[in-house]
Write a protein that holds these residues in place. Structure first.
Motif, PDB file in Angstrom:
ATOM      1  N   MET A   1       0.842  -1.206   0.000  1.00  0.00           N
ATOM      2  CA  MET A   1       0.000   0.000   0.000  1.00  0.00           C
ATOM      3  C   MET A   1       0.873   1.251   0.000  1.00  0.00           C
ATOM      4  O   MET A   1       1.997   1.241   0.464  1.00  0.00           O
ATOM      5  CB  MET A   1      -0.899   0.009   1.242  1.00  0.00           C
ATOM      6  CG  MET A   1      -1.898  -1.148   1.262  1.00  0.00           C
ATOM      7  SD  MET A   1      -3.078  -1.094  -0.101  1.00  0.00           S
ATOM      8  CE  MET A   1      -4.005   0.373   0.341  1.00  0.00           C
ATOM      9  N   ASN A   2       0.291   2.372  -0.486  1.00  0.00           N
ATOM     10  CA  ASN A   2       1.050   3.610  -0.620  1.00  0.00           C
ATOM     11  C   ASN A   2       1.112   4.421   0.647  1.00  0.00           C
ATOM     12  O   ASN A   2       1.853   5.377   0.758  1.00  0.00           O
ATOM     13  CB  ASN A   2       0.435   4.487  -1.712  1.00  0.00           C
ATOM     14  CG  ASN A   2       0.575   3.849  -3.078  1.00  0.00           C
ATOM     15  OD1 ASN A   2       1.516   3.097  -3.294  1.00  0.00           O
ATOM     16  ND2 ASN A   2      -0.340   4.133  -3.967  1.00  0.00           N
ATOM     17  N   GLY A   3       0.280   4.070   1.628  1.00  0.00           N
ATOM     18  CA  GLY A   3       0.202   4.916   2.814  1.00  0.00           C
ATOM     19  C   GLY A   3      -0.873   5.965   2.673  1.00  0.00           C
ATOM     20  O   GLY A   3      -1.427   6.419   3.662  1.00  0.00           O
ATOM     21  N   ILE A   4      -1.182   6.360   1.420  1.00  0.00           N
ATOM     22  CA  ILE A   4      -2.327   7.221   1.143  1.00  0.00           C
ATOM     23  C   ILE A   4      -3.287   6.355   0.364  1.00  0.00           C
ATOM     24  O   ILE A   4      -2.990   5.902  -0.722  1.00  0.00           O
ATOM     25  CB  ILE A   4      -1.933   8.459   0.314  1.00  0.00           C
ATOM     26  CG1 ILE A   4      -0.873   9.266   1.066  1.00  0.00           C
ATOM     27  CG2 ILE A   4      -3.126   9.324   0.021  1.00  0.00           C
ATOM     28  CD1 ILE A   4      -0.376  10.451   0.284  1.00  0.00           C
ATOM     29  N   SER A   5      -4.465   6.106   0.896  1.00  0.00           N
ATOM     30  CA  SER A   5      -5.338   5.104   0.314  1.00  0.00           C
ATOM     31  C   SER A   5      -5.885   5.544  -1.029  1.00  0.00           C
ATOM     32  O   SER A   5      -6.225   6.706  -1.225  1.00  0.00           O
ATOM     33  CB  SER A   5      -6.508   4.819   1.278  1.00  0.00           C
ATOM     34  OG  SER A   5      -7.275   5.988   1.472  1.00  0.00           O
ATOM     35  N   SER A 132       4.266   4.678  -5.099  1.00  0.00           N
ATOM     36  CA  SER A 132       4.042   5.285  -3.793  1.00  0.00           C
ATOM     37  C   SER A 132       3.585   6.732  -3.969  1.00  0.00           C
ATOM     38  O   SER A 132       4.274   7.549  -4.579  1.00  0.00           O
ATOM     39  CB  SER A 132       5.314   5.256  -2.952  1.00  0.00           C
ATOM     40  OG  SER A 132       5.190   6.101  -1.825  1.00  0.00           O
ATOM     41  N   ASN A 133       2.431   7.046  -3.423  1.00  0.00           N
ATOM     42  CA  ASN A 133       1.934   8.424  -3.491  1.00  0.00           C
ATOM     43  C   ASN A 133       2.803   9.363  -2.661  1.00  0.00           C
ATOM     44  O   ASN A 133       2.974  10.533  -3.018  1.00  0.00           O
ATOM     45  CB  ASN A 133       0.488   8.489  -3.019  1.00  0.00           C
ATOM     46  CG  ASN A 133      -0.467   7.830  -4.001  1.00  0.00           C
ATOM     47  OD1 ASN A 133      -0.176   7.735  -5.196  1.00  0.00           O
ATOM     48  ND2 ASN A 133      -1.592   7.357  -3.500  1.00  0.00           N
ATOM     49  N   TYR A 134       3.334   8.874  -1.554  1.00  0.00           N
ATOM     50  CA  TYR A 134       4.235   9.699  -0.747  1.00  0.00           C
ATOM     51  C   TYR A 134       5.490  10.063  -1.546  1.00  0.00           C
ATOM     52  O   TYR A 134       5.985  11.190  -1.473  1.00  0.00           O
ATOM     53  CB  TYR A 134       4.635   8.964   0.539  1.00  0.00           C
ATOM     54  CG  TYR A 134       3.556   8.944   1.589  1.00  0.00           C
ATOM     55  CD1 TYR A 134       2.931  10.123   1.992  1.00  0.00           C
ATOM     56  CD2 TYR A 134       3.167   7.752   2.190  1.00  0.00           C
ATOM     57  CE1 TYR A 134       1.947  10.105   2.960  1.00  0.00           C
ATOM     58  CE2 TYR A 134       2.182   7.731   3.162  1.00  0.00           C
ATOM     59  CZ  TYR A 134       1.565   8.910   3.538  1.00  0.00           C
ATOM     60  OH  TYR A 134       0.591   8.889   4.489  1.00  0.00           O
ATOM     61  N   ALA A 135       6.008   9.081  -2.301  1.00  0.00           N
ATOM     62  CA  ALA A 135       7.190   9.355  -3.120  1.00  0.00           C
ATOM     63  C   ALA A 135       6.856  10.390  -4.198  1.00  0.00           C
ATOM     64  O   ALA A 135       7.675  11.275  -4.486  1.00  0.00           O
ATOM     65  CB  ALA A 135       7.692   8.060  -3.754  1.00  0.00           C
ATOM     66  N   LEU A 136       5.667  10.295  -4.788  1.00  0.00           N
ATOM     67  CA  LEU A 136       5.266  11.276  -5.797  1.00  0.00           C
ATOM     68  C   LEU A 136       5.174  12.678  -5.198  1.00  0.00           C
ATOM     69  O   LEU A 136       5.580  13.656  -5.825  1.00  0.00           O
ATOM     70  CB  LEU A 136       3.925  10.883  -6.406  1.00  0.00           C
ATOM     71  CG  LEU A 136       3.949   9.898  -7.576  1.00  0.00           C
ATOM     72  CD1 LEU A 136       2.536   9.575  -8.030  1.00  0.00           C
ATOM     73  CD2 LEU A 136       4.761  10.457  -8.732  1.00  0.00           C
ATOM     74  N   LEU A 137       4.645  12.772  -3.993  1.00  0.00           N
ATOM     75  CA  LEU A 137       4.567  14.081  -3.344  1.00  0.00           C
ATOM     76  C   LEU A 137       5.953  14.617  -3.021  1.00  0.00           C
ATOM     77  O   LEU A 137       6.194  15.829  -3.116  1.00  0.00           O
ATOM     78  CB  LEU A 137       3.717  13.988  -2.080  1.00  0.00           C
ATOM     79  CG  LEU A 137       2.215  13.726  -2.296  1.00  0.00           C
ATOM     80  CD1 LEU A 137       1.499  13.587  -0.956  1.00  0.00           C
ATOM     81  CD2 LEU A 137       1.579  14.862  -3.104  1.00  0.00           C
ATOM     82  N   VAL A 217       1.406  16.080  -8.454  1.00  0.00           N
ATOM     83  CA  VAL A 217       0.304  16.243  -7.505  1.00  0.00           C
ATOM     84  C   VAL A 217      -1.009  15.812  -8.146  1.00  0.00           C
ATOM     85  O   VAL A 217      -1.860  15.177  -7.494  1.00  0.00           O
ATOM     86  CB  VAL A 217       0.219  17.711  -7.030  1.00  0.00           C
ATOM     87  CG1 VAL A 217      -1.019  17.922  -6.158  1.00  0.00           C
ATOM     88  CG2 VAL A 217       1.473  18.087  -6.249  1.00  0.00           C
ATOM     89  N   GLY A 218      -1.195  16.131  -9.431  1.00  0.00           N
ATOM     90  CA  GLY A 218      -2.410  15.719 -10.127  1.00  0.00           C
ATOM     91  C   GLY A 218      -2.568  14.216 -10.174  1.00  0.00           C
ATOM     92  O   GLY A 218      -3.690  13.690 -10.046  1.00  0.00           O
ATOM     93  N   VAL A 219      -1.463  13.489 -10.340  1.00  0.00           N
ATOM     94  CA  VAL A 219      -1.513  12.021 -10.338  1.00  0.00           C
ATOM     95  C   VAL A 219      -1.972  11.513  -8.965  1.00  0.00           C
ATOM     96  O   VAL A 219      -2.823  10.622  -8.871  1.00  0.00           O
ATOM     97  CB  VAL A 219      -0.138  11.429 -10.705  1.00  0.00           C
ATOM     98  CG1 VAL A 219      -0.136   9.907 -10.515  1.00  0.00           C
ATOM     99  CG2 VAL A 219       0.225  11.777 -12.150  1.00  0.00           C
ATOM    100  N   VAL A 220      -1.422  12.099  -7.904  1.00  0.00           N
ATOM    101  CA  VAL A 220      -1.816  11.685  -6.550  1.00  0.00           C
ATOM    102  C   VAL A 220      -3.287  11.995  -6.299  1.00  0.00           C
ATOM    103  O   VAL A 220      -4.020  11.189  -5.698  1.00  0.00           O
ATOM    104  CB  VAL A 220      -0.927  12.374  -5.495  1.00  0.00           C
ATOM    105  CG1 VAL A 220      -1.424  12.064  -4.086  1.00  0.00           C
ATOM    106  CG2 VAL A 220       0.523  11.934  -5.651  1.00  0.00           C
ATOM    107  N   ILE A 221      -3.748  13.151  -6.750  1.00  0.00           N
ATOM    108  CA  ILE A 221      -5.155  13.516  -6.574  1.00  0.00           C
ATOM    109  C   ILE A 221      -6.061  12.494  -7.248  1.00  0.00           C
ATOM    110  O   ILE A 221      -7.098  12.095  -6.694  1.00  0.00           O
ATOM    111  CB  ILE A 221      -5.407  14.934  -7.127  1.00  0.00           C
ATOM    112  CG1 ILE A 221      -4.806  15.986  -6.188  1.00  0.00           C
ATOM    113  CG2 ILE A 221      -6.900  15.194  -7.318  1.00  0.00           C
ATOM    114  CD1 ILE A 221      -4.918  17.400  -6.704  1.00  0.00           C
ATOM    115  N   GLN A 222      -5.686  12.045  -8.436  1.00  0.00           N
ATOM    116  CA  GLN A 222      -6.501  11.044  -9.124  1.00  0.00           C
ATOM    117  C   GLN A 222      -6.488   9.715  -8.376  1.00  0.00           C
ATOM    118  O   GLN A 222      -7.533   9.081  -8.199  1.00  0.00           O
ATOM    119  CB  GLN A 222      -5.982  10.854 -10.555  1.00  0.00           C
ATOM    120  CG  GLN A 222      -6.884  10.005 -11.448  1.00  0.00           C
ATOM    121  CD  GLN A 222      -6.717   8.507 -11.246  1.00  0.00           C
ATOM    122  OE1 GLN A 222      -5.638   8.050 -10.832  1.00  0.00           O
ATOM    123  NE2 GLN A 222      -7.756   7.750 -11.528  1.00  0.00           N
TER     124      GLN A 222
END
Length: 398
Positions: A1-5, A132-137, A217-222
């Protein structure tokens, strides 16, 4: 899991995103009208109408577009993965097509943004492989640090004359062609000089790194379904408005006045210029966050019908964005009617609002009959190399 669901995409989110995209399109039109589609760039907009438009939309509308570009990319890739399709190569082709559309558009209006989004959009392909969304951020944060500008600043401090020199766009004669050139002279200037000026502006003001960060950030938002939640949860929307609005107010009204800029008429100074470029990035990011929160509040209220007016234009932003230039440039530039020298900023803005109102009506009429906007359909069919993609609503979808 990414840690951000990650959450499932909801249909309501799509309509809110359409409205948000339409709002950004409206903001771009207002900025372009304030600066007379480039004719007024060299003299600025010092009147209250111009100042109000740049306060609301300057360096903000394009940032929303960049954010949504990353969001749309992630949506496309996720949908194709759900069908078991690797869309990477096809998306690269899609970007190349957008680059071609942007190039043709730029021959008439070189400050356009399609080429920039298409070229930098290639960064989205490796970003999509970061799970990983955290890595993307974190990657987005690195982009927002404006490391290239800071390196240029450091080189200038160490005596590098090229790094310390005035930006290329400030020395260009392109603005004179905008004001006085014939159609042929404009096209020739935009073909080469316009591209050099465009990249000089976006590099000098840190927009290259900013757009890359907004893509991430847009990728994480999606992935996290944030737009789906904020459009339905007034608490999240209100918190975003309050937090982002407070940051924006501090940066705009407290920090900005004390950050020095190069005095008028003085020799160019790279240090203050870079400081203000980085500051303006954060002012813009905090402003669009507050605007998104405010639109979400309105969306989840009796005002949804009003915000919903942006949905139609938001579904055909490519068509309408290009149409702005093909209508406005012949009216404003000297090779056409030359109305940039006749209409003041207030008149141009009011006429642009009326024009956008007509585009709302056109989009409503069009989507009652068709599935995609004209350029949207062309782009989609060319991307898939399938010219049987149904356009009329009466046709059966493939």
């Amino acid at each position: 899991m990414n840690g951000i669901s990650n959450v499932q995409v909801r249909p309501e989110r799509i309509e809110f995103v359409d409205a948000l995209r339409g709002f950004a399109l409206f903001g771009l039109l207002m900025v372009h009208a304030a600066e007379a589609f480039g004719v007024g760039l060299s003299r600025g907009t010092d009147d209250p109408w111009g100042q109000a438009i740049f306060f609301l939309f300057g360096s903000k509308a394009f940032a929303i577009f960049a954010l949504l570009f990353g969001f749309s990319f992630a949506t496309i890739m996720a949908n194709q993965r759900g069908r078991g399709v690797d869309f990477t190569g096809r998306f690269a082709w899609r970007l190349l097509l957008l680059l071609a559309i942007g190039f043709v558009h730029s021959l008439l209006y070189s400050p356009e943004i399609l080429r920039l989004l298409a070229f930098l959009g290639l960064l989205l392909i490796p970003l999509d492989r970061v799970r990983s969304n955290y890595a993307l951020l974190a990657i987005a944060g690195l982009f927002f640090l404006q490391i290239p500008l800071l390196i240029q600043w450091a080189l200038a401090q160490s005596g590098n004359a090229f790094a310390a020199s005035e930006p290329y766009y400030a020395r260009s004669g392109l603005w004179d062609v905008f004001r006085n050139g014939s159609l042929g002279e404009l096209i020739r200037a935009n073909m080469i000089e316009g591209n050099l000026v465009k990249w000089s502006i976006n590099w000098s003001f840190g927009r290259v790194s900013e757009i890359a960060g907004l893509f991430a950030v847009g990728v994480v938002i999606q992935r996290t379904g944030f737009f789906a939640r904020i459009a339905k949860d007034r608490g999240i929307a209100l918190a975003l408005v309050l937090i982002a609005g407070t940051i924006f107010a501090i940066l705009e009204f407290i920090v900005k006045p004390i950050v020095p800029g190069s005095p008028s008429g003085a020799e160019f100074a790279i240090g203050p210029f870079t400081e203000r470029a980085i500051l303006f990035q954060w002012i813009g990011i905090s402003a669009i966050a507050a605007q998104i929160g405010l639109l979400a509040l309105l969306w989840n209220s009796p005002m949804q019908r009003l915000v919903g007016l942006f949905k139609g234009p938001g579904r055909m932003t490519l068509t309408l964005y290009v149409a702005h230039s093909f209508v406005a440039v012949p009216i404003l530039y000297q090779f056409g009617l030359g109305m940039a020298e006749v209409w003041d900023t207030q008149t141009r803005i009011l006429l642009a609002i009326a024009f956008f109102g007509l585009q709302i009506l056109f989009a409503h009429w069009w989507y009652a009959r068709y599935r995609y906007g004209p350029l949207e359909w062309t782009w989609r069919a060319a991307t898939l190399n399938d010219w049987n993609v149904p356009l009329r609503k009466s046709a059966q979808p493939a």
